[in-house]
Enzyme design. Structure first.
Site, mmCIF file in Angstrom:
data_model
loop_
_atom_site.group_PDB
_atom_site.id
_atom_site.type_symbol
_atom_site.label_atom_id
_atom_site.label_comp_id
_atom_site.label_asym_id
_atom_site.label_seq_id
_atom_site.Cartn_x
_atom_site.Cartn_y
_atom_site.Cartn_z
ATOM 1 N N THR A 1 36.448 36.784 33.028
ATOM 2 C CA THR A 1 35.888 37.126 34.329
ATOM 3 C C THR A 1 36.504 38.450 34.772
ATOM 4 O O THR A 1 37.250 39.085 34.016
ATOM 5 C CB THR A 1 36.177 36.032 35.366
ATOM 6 N N CYS A 2 36.212 38.841 36.009
ATOM 7 C CA CYS A 2 36.738 40.115 36.493
ATOM 8 C C CYS A 2 38.249 40.082 36.692
ATOM 9 O O CYS A 2 38.874 41.137 36.791
ATOM 10 C CB CYS A 2 36.052 40.516 37.792
ATOM 11 N N ASN A 3 38.849 38.894 36.764
ATOM 12 C CA ASN A 3 40.293 38.856 36.980
ATOM 13 C C ASN A 3 41.024 37.893 36.046
ATOM 14 O O ASN A 3 42.139 37.480 36.334
ATOM 15 C CB ASN A 3 40.619 38.509 38.437
ATOM 16 N N ARG A 4 40.402 37.544 34.913
ATOM 17 C CA ARG A 4 41.103 36.718 33.927
ATOM 18 C C ARG A 4 40.448 36.854 32.561
ATOM 19 O O ARG A 4 39.234 37.066 32.450
ATOM 20 C CB ARG A 4 41.161 35.258 34.347
ATOM 21 N N HIS B 1 45.312 23.437 33.836
ATOM 22 C CA HIS B 1 45.018 24.833 34.183
ATOM 23 C C HIS B 1 43.517 25.056 34.337
ATOM 24 O O HIS B 1 43.072 25.633 35.339
ATOM 25 C CB HIS B 1 45.576 25.764 33.108
ATOM 26 N N GLU C 1 36.776 29.848 45.901
ATOM 27 C CA GLU C 1 35.469 30.441 45.598
ATOM 28 C C GLU C 1 34.786 29.631 44.499
ATOM 29 O O GLU C 1 35.416 29.132 43.578
ATOM 30 C CB GLU C 1 35.619 31.914 45.215
ATOM 31 N N GLY D 1 23.541 41.983 37.025
ATOM 32 C CA GLY D 1 24.068 40.740 36.497
ATOM 33 C C GLY D 1 24.298 39.716 37.585
ATOM 34 O O GLY D 1 23.845 39.878 38.728
ATOM 35 N N SER D 2 25.023 38.651 37.247
ATOM 36 C CA SER D 2 25.217 37.555 38.197
ATOM 37 C C SER D 2 25.980 38.002 39.438
ATOM 38 O O SER D 2 25.625 37.654 40.568
ATOM 39 C CB SER D 2 25.957 36.403 37.513
ATOM 40 N N SER E 1 26.330 41.133 40.655
ATOM 41 C CA SER E 1 25.516 42.076 41.424
ATOM 42 C C SER E 1 24.395 41.344 42.158
ATOM 43 O O SER E 1 24.080 41.672 43.311
ATOM 44 C CB SER E 1 24.927 43.136 40.495
#
Length: 571
Positions: free
Chosen positions: A49-52, A99, A114, A194-195, A197
């Site tokens: 993802t954008c942060n993992r 996790h 989220e 994409g999803s 956006s």
């Protein structure tokens, strides 16, 4: 079960490292293929993802698995293993399950609670299934993670603890103002289809923007998203699609820009944004040099001209307005010995006679005067032991910046918008890095504790189910062997007792079957219970040893169960 996860996220690595390690869609496919081809791993799935960036695998050796998965992550991310290793985390078996379930519930998200992560987990599972890299363990794990995430959102108020990254980003753009009120009447440019956006475009439409322009490298996808936005019932927002070449022109019209593409380079440079602001306002936006000039000026170089052998930490004081590295303020708190060293260092630079003046061009005392002052202070400190702390001057007020004319939200990783845009006047940029800083101060909802309890309960249940499932093929193989023995003995009895009628033979068969079932019932039920407990995986081995079961028979039963699960699994 030997589940292993190796990864990095916004909690373990700075955004700059996450940005460089980001995996493209093709890189994710290649990573999955190479992982299942590696020796320790039999299944694999990638959650990016954008942060993992996390790599999940079913491994037969822990240490070898960690080494192999870490190496593969480094190879496919393009970040060297030595550089990447300090930011990696490792979870194994139940901790790995915990996790992923926490991630699915939004507990590990940049914005707590989220729900968008559920869609990303679903995509990760679909990709692994398509490439046949997910077997029974990872299929069960990811499907259960989706169920746990949905349960957390339906049974608790975790949604109140946070919102989607898009909503949080828009709130940061609005500087805490009500987003609908802030967005009403504005024009938005969404780069990407994409999803993320699409979610941003839909959120902006609900917030009341007047127009949304969608730009994408594949024009057909931009058209499709614009069509969906335009057809939304009850909406007052108009939408249209443009090609990427039209973005510079659209920038001069847009009030809000959201960018989230899969590009590996910058989509919007600082120069492009500056030109757009200039074209929009008719004024030249402050560029990087102007911004630097507007900031408080750095102190001029000292007459010594070098910090070599200086006992004072120059970096800690040079950027502070009103401080001279030679003067009294700089040496506050020094002990006598350090003061003498500093005085000697200052005196070696250049003399008052050489300069021919007592003050420099700025009216400040020259180095010799500073040296004399320091020497006097050194003598005075002999009684006090230390120079009293000198009160630092009040910080210089920041030069007011003009109100933003353009608001930019960068949700891409790696970033789409040059971080130097932060320094442009008339522009407000919120990106992943600033979102991470803002989310660190976000309040936690009381429902978070309830979600954590749900996760703990679900982890225990999943582990018990997996351990029980592990012994099922052995139990089935045992009962199959017992049935074969009964059948063989009844056949032998039929040959010896030829005078029995069919009713008598039926009674004998039922009796033998009941005896065998009763003998096997208690141990098989009990062994399933024991196997479901932590550390119970060894009971299957014990059962195979005690009854001399053929390992290939057990394996055949396991394959048959997996095939049945595959047929029954929804597409």
């Amino acid at each position: 079960m030997s589940l292993l996860v190796v990864g990095l996220s916004h909690r373990s690595a700075p955004v700059s490292v996450l940005e460089r390690a980001a995996l493209s869609a093709d890189a994710q496919v290649k990573l999955l293929q190479d992982t299942v081809a590696a020796d320790p791993a039999t299944e694999a799935a990638v959650l990016a993802t954008c942060n993992r960036i996390e790599l999940y695998a079913d491994v037969d050796k822990f240490h070898a698995g960690v080494a192999e998965l870490s190496t593969l992550l480094a190879q496919h991310s393009g970040v060297g293993l030595e550089e990447l290793t300090p930011f990696l985390y490792v979870h194994y078996e139940d901790r790995a399950v915990h996790h992923l379930f926490s991630v699915a519930c939004g507990l590990d998200s940049m914005v707590v609670g989220e729900g968008q992560i559920l869609g990303q987990i679903k995509d990760a599972l679909a990709r692994a299934q398509e490439l046949h890299s997910a077997g029974r363990l990872l299929n069960d794990l990811f499907q259960q993670a989706l169920r746990v995430g949905k349960r957390a959102h339906s049974e608790t108020g975790i949604d109140r603890a946070g919102q989607s990254l898009v909503t949080f980003g828009l709130e940061q753009l609005a500087s805490g103002a009500d987003v609908p009120g802030w967005a009403a009447g504005r024009t938005a440019l969404v780069i990407g289809a994409g999803s993320m956006s699409s979610l941003a475009a839909a959120t902006l439409a609900r917030a009341g923007v007047t127009e949304i322009v969608v730009a994408n490298r594949t024009f057909e996808r931009a058209e499709r998203l614009a069509s969906i936005l335009a057809e939304t019932e009850g909406g007052t927002t108009t939408a249209r699609a443009v090609r990427m070449a039209a973005v510079p022109a659209e920038l001069t019209r847009a009030d809000v820009v959201v960018s989230c593409t899969g590009a590996t380079g910058l989509v919007l440079t600082a120069d492009a944004v500056a030109e757009a602001v200039a074209g929009r306002t008719g004024e030249v936006a402050a560029d990087l040099a102007d911004s630097a000039a507007a900031a408080p000026a750095a102190l001029p170089p000292t007459s010594v001209g070098t910090d070599e052998n200086c006992p004072l930490d120059l970096a800690s004081v040079q950027g502070t307005p009103g401080f001279s590295v030679h003067g009294e303020a700089a040496v506050a708190g020094m002990d006598a010995a350090t003061l003498e060293q500093h005085a000697a260092w200052v005196g070696e630079g250049t003399s008052l006679r050489e300069q021919g003046r007592e003050h420099d061009a700025g009216g400040r005392p020259g180095p010799e005067a500073d040296a004399e002052l320091i020497a006097a202070l050194a003598q005075a400190v002999a009684t006090a032991g230390r120079v009293p702390e000198y009160r630092r001057p009040e910080p210089v007020a920041e030069i007011p910046r003009p109100a933003p004319a353009v608001f930019l939200l960068d949700l891409a990783m790696p970033r789409d918008i040059d971080a130097a845009v932060h320094r442009l006047a008339g522009v407000r940029l919120v990106d992943i890095e600033s979102l991470a800083e803002a989310s660190a101060d976000a309040p936690m909802a009381s429902d978070v504790d309830q979600v954590r309890r749900i996760v703990s309960d679900e982890v225990a249940a999943f582990g018990a189910a997996q351990r029980a499932a592990h012994i099922t093929p052995t139990v089935v193989a045992l009962r199959t062997m017992a049935a074969d023995v009964v059948a063989a003995e009844i056949a032998r009895l039929d040959g010896r007792l030829t005078g029995l009628d069919e009713r008598q033979r039926g009674e004998i068969r039922q009796t033998v079957h009941r005896v065998v079932d009763k003998l096997l019932h208690a141990p098989t039920v009990r062994v399933k219970q024991l196997a479901a407990e932590p550390g119970g995986t060894g009971y299957a081995d014990a059962l195979r040893t005690l009854f001399d079961l053929d390992p290939e028979t057990v394996a055949a039963v396991s394959r048959a169960v997996d095939n049945t699960d595959e047929k029954d699994r929804p597409a």
